[in-house]
Design a protein around this motif. Structure first.
Motif, PDB file in Angstrom:
ATOM      1  N   THR A  76      21.312  19.280  35.784  1.00  0.00           N
ATOM      2  CA  THR A  76      22.260  20.115  35.050  1.00  0.00           C
ATOM      3  C   THR A  76      22.332  21.499  35.685  1.00  0.00           C
ATOM      4  OG1 THR A  76      21.832  18.890  33.026  1.00  0.00           O
ATOM      5  CG2 THR A  76      22.771  21.092  32.777  1.00  0.00           C
ATOM      6  N   MET A  77      21.155  22.068  36.023  1.00  0.00           N
ATOM      7  CA  MET A  77      21.188  23.384  36.658  1.00  0.00           C
ATOM      8  C   MET A  77      21.821  23.299  38.042  1.00  0.00           C
ATOM      9  SD  MET A  77      18.310  26.294  37.499  1.00  0.00           S
ATOM     10  CE  MET A  77      17.926  26.724  35.818  1.00  0.00           C
ATOM     11  N   SER A  78      21.555  22.224  38.750  1.00  0.00           N
ATOM     12  CA  SER A  78      22.115  22.046  40.079  1.00  0.00           C
ATOM     13  C   SER A  78      23.648  22.064  40.027  1.00  0.00           C
ATOM     14  CB  SER A  78      21.594  20.724  40.648  1.00  0.00           C
ATOM     15  OG  SER A  78      21.938  20.579  41.976  1.00  0.00           O
ATOM     16  N   ASN A  79      24.211  21.296  39.105  1.00  0.00           N
ATOM     17  CA  ASN A  79      25.675  21.274  38.969  1.00  0.00           C
ATOM     18  C   ASN A  79      26.210  22.639  38.541  1.00  0.00           C
ATOM     19  OD1 ASN A  79      26.195  18.577  39.707  1.00  0.00           O
ATOM     20  ND2 ASN A  79      25.722  17.824  37.651  1.00  0.00           N
ATOM     21  N   LEU A  80      25.523  23.269  37.603  1.00  0.00           N
ATOM     22  CA  LEU A  80      25.971  24.582  37.123  1.00  0.00           C
ATOM     23  C   LEU A  80      25.987  25.600  38.262  1.00  0.00           C
ATOM     24  CD1 LEU A  80      26.763  26.505  34.815  1.00  0.00           C
ATOM     25  CD2 LEU A  80      24.322  26.785  34.308  1.00  0.00           C
ATOM     26  N   LEU A  81      24.924  25.598  39.069  1.00  0.00           N
ATOM     27  CA  LEU A  81      24.869  26.515  40.206  1.00  0.00           C
ATOM     28  C   LEU A  81      26.015  26.237  41.164  1.00  0.00           C
ATOM     29  CD1 LEU A  81      21.056  26.505  41.129  1.00  0.00           C
ATOM     30  CD2 LEU A  81      22.302  28.185  39.768  1.00  0.00           C
ATOM     31  N   ALA A  82      26.295  24.950  41.400  1.00  0.00           N
ATOM     32  CA  ALA A  82      27.378  24.596  42.320  1.00  0.00           C
ATOM     33  C   ALA A  82      28.711  25.137  41.801  1.00  0.00           C
ATOM     34  CB  ALA A  82      27.452  23.079  42.492  1.00  0.00           C
ATOM     35  N   LEU A  83      28.974  24.921  40.511  1.00  0.00           N
ATOM     36  CA  LEU A  83      30.249  25.372  39.961  1.00  0.00           C
ATOM     37  C   LEU A  83      30.353  26.892  40.018  1.00  0.00           C
ATOM     38  CD1 LEU A  83      30.300  22.377  39.042  1.00  0.00           C
ATOM     39  CD2 LEU A  83      31.533  23.153  37.014  1.00  0.00           C
ATOM     40  N   MET A  84      29.238  27.579  39.677  1.00  0.00           N
ATOM     41  CA  MET A  84      29.270  29.044  39.680  1.00  0.00           C
ATOM     42  C   MET A  84      29.311  29.610  41.105  1.00  0.00           C
ATOM     43  SD  MET A  84      26.780  29.909  36.413  1.00  0.00           S
ATOM     44  CE  MET A  84      26.951  31.700  36.530  1.00  0.00           C
ATOM     45  N   ALA A  85      28.731  28.888  42.056  1.00  0.00           N
ATOM     46  CA  ALA A  85      28.759  29.383  43.439  1.00  0.00           C
ATOM     47  C   ALA A  85      30.129  29.157  44.083  1.00  0.00           C
ATOM     48  CB  ALA A  85      27.670  28.706  44.268  1.00  0.00           C
ATOM     49  N   HIS A  86      30.852  28.135  43.611  1.00  0.00           N
ATOM     50  CA  HIS A  86      32.179  27.863  44.174  1.00  0.00           C
ATOM     51  C   HIS A  86      33.277  28.667  43.468  1.00  0.00           C
ATOM     52  CE1 HIS A  86      31.330  24.664  47.011  1.00  0.00           C
ATOM     53  NE2 HIS A  86      30.764  23.895  46.099  1.00  0.00           N
ATOM     54  N   ILE A 101      29.256  16.435  34.333  1.00  0.00           N
ATOM     55  CA  ILE A 101      29.560  17.873  34.323  1.00  0.00           C
ATOM     56  C   ILE A 101      30.481  18.222  33.161  1.00  0.00           C
ATOM     57  CG2 ILE A 101      30.918  19.639  35.562  1.00  0.00           C
ATOM     58  CD1 ILE A 101      29.734  18.484  38.164  1.00  0.00           C
ATOM     59  N   PHE A 102      31.448  17.345  32.901  1.00  0.00           N
ATOM     60  CA  PHE A 102      32.409  17.639  31.832  1.00  0.00           C
ATOM     61  C   PHE A 102      31.874  17.278  30.449  1.00  0.00           C
ATOM     62  CE2 PHE A 102      36.126  16.608  29.154  1.00  0.00           C
ATOM     63  CZ  PHE A 102      36.729  17.852  29.173  1.00  0.00           C
ATOM     64  N   SER A 103      31.140  16.152  30.372  1.00  0.00           N
ATOM     65  CA  SER A 103      30.841  15.641  29.032  1.00  0.00           C
ATOM     66  C   SER A 103      29.389  15.744  28.601  1.00  0.00           C
ATOM     67  CB  SER A 103      31.284  14.177  28.933  1.00  0.00           C
ATOM     68  OG  SER A 103      30.560  13.397  29.855  1.00  0.00           O
ATOM     69  N   HIS A 104      28.448  16.021  29.530  1.00  0.00           N
ATOM     70  CA  HIS A 104      27.041  15.966  29.140  1.00  0.00           C
ATOM     71  C   HIS A 104      26.233  17.186  29.554  1.00  0.00           C
ATOM     72  CE1 HIS A 104      27.943  11.702  28.392  1.00  0.00           C
ATOM     73  NE2 HIS A 104      26.886  11.732  27.606  1.00  0.00           N
ATOM     74  N   GLU A 105      26.889  18.288  29.850  1.00  0.00           N
ATOM     75  CA  GLU A 105      26.125  19.467  30.247  1.00  0.00           C
ATOM     76  C   GLU A 105      26.418  20.642  29.325  1.00  0.00           C
ATOM     77  OE1 GLU A 105      26.319  19.715  34.604  1.00  0.00           O
ATOM     78  OE2 GLU A 105      25.534  17.675  34.700  1.00  0.00           O
ATOM     79  N   ALA A 106      26.709  20.305  28.063  1.00  0.00           N
ATOM     80  CA  ALA A 106      26.873  21.292  27.001  1.00  0.00           C
ATOM     81  C   ALA A 106      27.911  22.366  27.346  1.00  0.00           C
ATOM     82  CB  ALA A 106      25.518  21.930  26.669  1.00  0.00           C
ATOM     83  N   GLY A 107      28.857  22.003  28.195  1.00  0.00           N
ATOM     84  CA  GLY A 107      29.911  22.961  28.548  1.00  0.00           C
ATOM     85  C   GLY A 107      29.380  24.170  29.296  1.00  0.00           C
ATOM     86  N   GLY A 108      28.248  24.026  29.957  1.00  0.00           N
ATOM     87  CA  GLY A 108      27.565  25.165  30.585  1.00  0.00           C
ATOM     88  C   GLY A 108      28.438  25.960  31.548  1.00  0.00           C
ATOM     89  N   ALA A 109      29.260  25.270  32.334  1.00  0.00           N
ATOM     90  CA  ALA A 109      30.083  25.986  33.317  1.00  0.00           C
ATOM     91  C   ALA A 109      31.046  26.940  32.606  1.00  0.00           C
ATOM     92  CB  ALA A 109      30.848  24.996  34.187  1.00  0.00           C
ATOM     93  N   SER A 110      31.546  26.521  31.447  1.00  0.00           N
ATOM     94  CA  SER A 110      32.466  27.382  30.696  1.00  0.00           C
ATOM     95  C   SER A 110      31.706  28.475  29.958  1.00  0.00           C
ATOM     96  CB  SER A 110      33.275  26.553  29.694  1.00  0.00           C
ATOM     97  OG  SER A 110      33.978  25.537  30.366  1.00  0.00           O
ATOM     98  N   VAL A 111      30.580  28.099  29.345  1.00  0.00           N
ATOM     99  CA  VAL A 111      29.830  29.069  28.539  1.00  0.00           C
ATOM    100  C   VAL A 111      29.198  30.134  29.434  1.00  0.00           C
ATOM    101  CG1 VAL A 111      27.883  29.365  26.947  1.00  0.00           C
ATOM    102  CG2 VAL A 111      29.317  27.317  26.789  1.00  0.00           C
ATOM    103  N   LEU A 112      28.528  29.686  30.484  1.00  0.00           N
ATOM    104  CA  LEU A 112      27.733  30.607  31.301  1.00  0.00           C
ATOM    105  C   LEU A 112      28.481  31.106  32.532  1.00  0.00           C
ATOM    106  CD1 LEU A 112      24.490  28.500  30.976  1.00  0.00           C
ATOM    107  CD2 LEU A 112      24.935  30.682  29.847  1.00  0.00           C
ATOM    108  N   GLY A 113      29.466  30.338  32.999  1.00  0.00           N
ATOM    109  CA  GLY A 113      30.164  30.719  34.222  1.00  0.00           C
ATOM    110  C   GLY A 113      31.596  31.168  33.978  1.00  0.00           C
ATOM    111  N   SER A 114      32.066  31.112  32.730  1.00  0.00           N
ATOM    112  CA  SER A 114      33.465  31.453  32.409  1.00  0.00           C
ATOM    113  C   SER A 114      34.439  30.678  33.289  1.00  0.00           C
ATOM    114  CB  SER A 114      33.712  32.953  32.555  1.00  0.00           C
ATOM    115  OG  SER A 114      32.870  33.675  31.703  1.00  0.00           O
ATOM    116  N   ILE A 115      34.066  29.428  33.563  1.00  0.00           N
ATOM    117  CA  ILE A 115      34.892  28.560  34.400  1.00  0.00           C
ATOM    118  C   ILE A 115      35.692  27.625  33.497  1.00  0.00           C
ATOM    119  CG2 ILE A 115      34.773  26.660  36.082  1.00  0.00           C
ATOM    120  CD1 ILE A 115      32.119  28.129  37.088  1.00  0.00           C
TER     121      ILE A 115
END
Ligand SMILES: *Cc1c(COP(=O)(O)O)cnc(C)c1O
Length: 358
Positions: A76-86, A101-115
């Motif tokens: 989960t952190m690996s994917n989040l880092l990838a999304l935030m780094a890109h 990434i879309f359904s099982h990571e608690a929406g982390g990219a949107s919550v933490l990365g504003s993606i």
């Protein structure tokens, strides 16, 4: 509480089942793996000085033919880092709606990365098409979030993704100046199944995340790979998110052990999953589509046996023998390195008994 009661969704079991099919995350480090871990050279990885972590990162970068890699605590952190780094804030990721990434990571990219995430509906075998992606990329218009990244996954629900489609998406991404990230939590299953080199499967991808703690059998850890500049950004973000670990080489060593010893044997899991499916088909009223069993997963509808109530489901019946299957419909069965042929035979006998008991 009954010692062998079955939990409702989202709760944990109150016993440790001897045979656990819920996921390949349940694998426990073997004695040999623990011994290898105990000998690991360690240092402070935030200073870049942990020899075992550095060795693992080099090993994975080579395996996938990428410039650099980064060891992280979870997929989960690996994917989040990838999304935030890109992506920057407000930029958009195009992703399959069934993807982790879309359904099982608690929406982390949107919550933490504003993606922003735009989801596309995945096919029955888990893929999205270049045509779908082309239609989803937003034009340059102030009304829209800026499309920046396409996220793929391989395998999806045990299905090996069609390489030609993945490559068509990568070509399209290049033309439209988008990046491509692969959630390859189980990429090695795809490589082993198709007898391909993992590097070939990743050739056209900008970044790849690999889980060590699923079928490969390490207790924790994932590795993110990509260009040097991408990994430098991901490394800073890892620190920001609290994922900078210190003498974590003791865990990375498990990953090295897993890559050195547990890769080829994934084909045993694939064969055992297929065997399980063929044998289930001999038990009325069960029916598994054998063509859908490509790697280490099978999906099975287990109806209630005649005259039984919800409280007498197969899952509840099996747990009293120390066998655990998920309680979802259809039920996902995952075969992994802690499941043997005799475990499967024992399970088949219990399932047979459930459906034959009057
Ligand atoms: C398990 C999994 C992840 C996340 O890994 P964790 O280590 O559980 O955070 C990501 N993607 C896929 C496809 C997975 O199966």
């Amino acid at each position: 509480m009954n010692k062998s009661s079955y939990p409702v969704a989202g709760q944990s079991l109150d016993i440790t089942p001897a045979i656990d099919y819920r996921s390949d995350t349940v694998t426990k480090p073997s004695t040999a793996m623990r011994q290898f871990m105990s000998q690991a050279a360690v240092g402070d990885d935030v200073y870049g000085e942990d020899p075992s972590i550095n060795a693992l990162q080099l090993q994975v970068a080579k395996l996938l033919d990428k410039e650099a890699s980064l060891f992280v605590p979870s997929g989960t952190m690996s994917n989040l880092l990838a999304l935030m780094a890109h992506c920057q804030r407000g930029e958009e990721v195009i992703v399959g709606d069934h993807y982790h990434i879309f359904s099982h990571e608690a929406g982390g990219a949107s919550v933490l990365g504003s993606i922003v995430m735009q989801s596309l509906s995945t096919s029955a075998k888990g893929y999205i098409t270049a045509e779908q992606v082309a239609a989803a990329i937003r034009p340059d218009d102030a009304h829209f979030a800026k499309s920046k990244l396409i996220c793929l996954e391989n395998t999806v629900s045990g299905f090996v993704q069609p390489q030609a489609e993945l490559e068509a998406i990568a070509v399209l991404a290049k033309e439209r100046h988008l990046k491509v990230h692969m959630d390859g939590a189980r990429l090695m299953h795809a490589a082993i199944k198709t007898n391909s080199s993992p590097a070939d499967l990743c050739k056209h991808l900008d970044s790849v995340s690999l889980c060590l703690s699923k079928g490969l059998g390490a207790p924790a850890g994932s590795v993110l790979s990509g260009s040097k500049s991408f990994i430098a950004r991901a490394s800073r973000l890892r620190k920001m998110l609290g994922g900078g670990m210190r003498q974590a080489g003791i865990i990375a060593a498990a990953g090295i052990y897993a890559l050195d010893n547990n890769l080829q044997r994934l084909q045993d899991d694939h064969q055992l999953a297929y065997y399980f499916a063929t044998q289930l088909n001999k038990i009325a009223p069960l029916s598994v589509d054998l063509a859908s069993v490509e790697t280490n997963m099978l999906f099975v509808d287990f109806p209630l046996a005649p005259g039984k109530t919800d409280q007498q489901s197969l899952a509840k019946f099996l747990i009293s023998s120390g066998i655990c299957i998920g309680d979802t419909v259809p039920c996902r069965i995952v075969v992994h390195l802690d499941i043997s042929r005799s475990d499967v035979d024992k399970t088949l006998a219990a399932i047979s008994e459930y459906y034959s008991a009057g």
